[in-house]
Design an enzyme around this catalytic site. Structure first.
Site, short mmCIF file in Angstrom:
data_model
loop_
_atom_site.label_atom_id
_atom_site.label_comp_id
_atom_site.label_asym_id
_atom_site.label_seq_id
_atom_site.Cartn_x
_atom_site.Cartn_y
_atom_site.Cartn_z
CG HIS A 14 40.86 43.78 37.61
ND1 HIS A 14 41.56 42.69 37.13
CD2 HIS A 14 39.63 43.31 37.96
CE1 HIS A 14 40.79 41.61 37.20
NE2 HIS A 14 39.62 41.96 37.70
CE LYS A 22 44.36 37.27 40.45
NZ LYS A 22 43.25 36.68 41.22
CB SER A 35 39.67 36.18 44.02
OG SER A 35 40.34 35.64 42.91
CG ASP A 50 43.23 34.33 43.96
OD1 ASP A 50 42.07 34.35 44.41
OD2 ASP A 50 43.48 34.47 42.75
NE ARG A 96 35.78 32.22 44.75
CZ ARG A 96 36.28 33.14 43.91
NH1 ARG A 96 37.58 33.30 43.78
NH2 ARG A 96 35.47 33.89 43.20
#
Length: 437
Positions: free
Chosen positions: A93, A198, A194, A172, A179
């Site tokens: 990620h 995932k 967050s 989320d 947010r």
């Protein structure tokens, strides 16, 4: 009406006053907000309390787990290749940047070593590009896969890059939107949970995080980027996911392209054994970490780029999702080249300004529902540290919409800074490696 275990005001007050939220409070809060029992203004107040008071490791871990439990989990424990051999899974990620096309060559590169890569990706918003937008520049390629198709492709090809399903951490999605409109996006406990809710829900065995820092990154400050990286590594570790992070430089765009089709083109160059040095360096570094986490040590990662193994997986991966790996990529109708205003050393090519220019030209979107231009973007001709002469090309701007060009030119001109050899910048790409403590 059923009696609630807690009240929203009780939870807000506890965090506002600097207290630690109990596991039961956190579980109830995420569940109650997801089903609408906590009002938007109440969750806004709690987000702001978290922003100012923070969360300890146990609170963040429990908050992340509660978000995971709001939806489905994927399970790759039974995944095998066609011969029946069990496949390890590994994922990566990135926190997002400009010219960050690394996922495209990385997924097939890692898969070429017999490790499955379930890469669930997203679309671009603002100045940061989206992996799915880039791949959708390939004629016929489809981002959406059923879980059955995803598992089948992982088994038969070894790599998947696709859109995440709506069933993963639905809490989320709701929290992220809130947010975004309450100035609490920067709260590290909320960012970390967050992202990691995932990623953990994806079910991968190993996760490598590319946490970017600099003008073109979400985190401009290295200390904050480091804190975010450490928090996410801890969350992965607490969830029994083998997790490490690389802290990487995003002062300058990655590679020589920022856009969609032109980033695909550059990714294919890397898979063919060429491409810009920084893209190759980061791809190899992340692949090495992903493979090590999956139990493959001392892999000849650069060799897999040179010998065509990774390219073979890329072609199969694109074709499996309806794309034509041999198709010509879209080309923008209009172009303009920005040249060096003086002679000297290019000491800055600001990532944020280049990203904003690519976005302005049509490569990105301002709202999630906006469309993007496949051929739009910025093609750079030099990198910081290079000697340039007055009038030498620095960047070429690409768009289908001539009216977008003037503002983009201003942004690219602002991105450029030329100085003397004494001003040569620090061009290190990988700033640190962060593992679990």
């Amino acid at each position: 009406m059923a009696t609630e275990q807690f009240s929203a005001v009780e939870v807000i007050r506890a965090k506002r006053d600097g207290g630690e939220l109990s596991n039961e409070m956190i579980d109830w809060t995420i569940d109650a907000y997801t089903r609408g029992a906590i009002a938007e203004e109440q969750m806004s107040a709690l987000n702001m309390a978290i922003y100012f008071q923070g969360m300890n490791r146990n609170e963040i871990s429990r908050w992340t787990t509660a978000m995971i439990n709001s939806g489905e989990r994927m399970d790759f424990s039974a995944l095998t290749d066609p011969s029946g051999k069990k496949l390890a899974t590994t994922d990566k990620h990135s926190t997002g940047g400009v010219g960050d096309k690394i996922t495209l060559p990385l997924a097939p590169l890692v898969a070429s070593f017999g490790v499955a890569v379930p890469q669930l990706s997203g679309r671009g918003l603002g100045h940061t590009g989206g992996t799915l937008d880039k791949l959708e520049a390939i004629p016929g390629w489809k981002a959406d896969l059923s879980n059955e198709a995803l598992f089948s492709q992982l088994s038969n090809v070894g790599a998947v890059i696709c859109a995440a399903g709506t069933g993963l951490a639905p809490a989320d999605k709701k929290l992220y939107a809130l947010r975004d409109v309450t100035a609490t996006v920067e709260a590290i406990p909320l960012i970390a949970s967050s992202i990691m809710s995932k990623k953990i829900a994806e079910g991968t065995g190993t996760l490598v995080l590319d946490v970017k820092v600099g003008s073109g990154a979400f985190m401009k400050d290295e200390a904050m980027a480091r804190e975010l990286a450490e928090t996410m590594v801890n969350l992965g570790t607490d969830a029994s996911v083998n997790t490490v992070a690389l802290l990487t430089n995003m002062e300058t765009p990655l590679g020589l392209t920022a856009g969609n089709a032109i980033e695909v083109e550059e990714s294919v160059e890397v898979l063919a054994g060429g491409g810009p040095e920084d893209v190759v360096e980061l791809t190899v570094a992340l692949a090495t970490e992903m493979l090590a986490g999956a139990g493959i040590k001392d892999a000849d990662v650069p060799g897999a780029l040179k010998n065509g193994k990774a390219m073979d997986i890329w072609r199969k991966m694109i074709a499996a999702q309806g794309g034509d790996p041999d198709a010509k990529l879209p080309v923008a109708k209009e172009s303009h080249t920005v040249v060096a205003p003086a002679e000297g050393v290019l000491i800055k090519l600001d990532a944020m300004d280049i990203g904003l220019a690519a976005w302005t030209l049509g490569a990105g979107r301002a709202r999630k529902e906006d469309s993007v231009q496949a051929g739009a973007g910025v093609r750079m001709h030099v990198k910081p540290g290079a000697l340039v002469r007055r009038g030498e090309p620095i960047a070429t701007l690409l768009t289908d919409t001539p009216a977008k060009m003037e503002r983009a030119i201003e942004l690219v001109q602002r991105a450029i800074r030329i100085g003397s050899a004494d001003d040569r910048p620090d061009t290190r790409l990988i700033l640190d490696r962060i593992a679990a403590k």
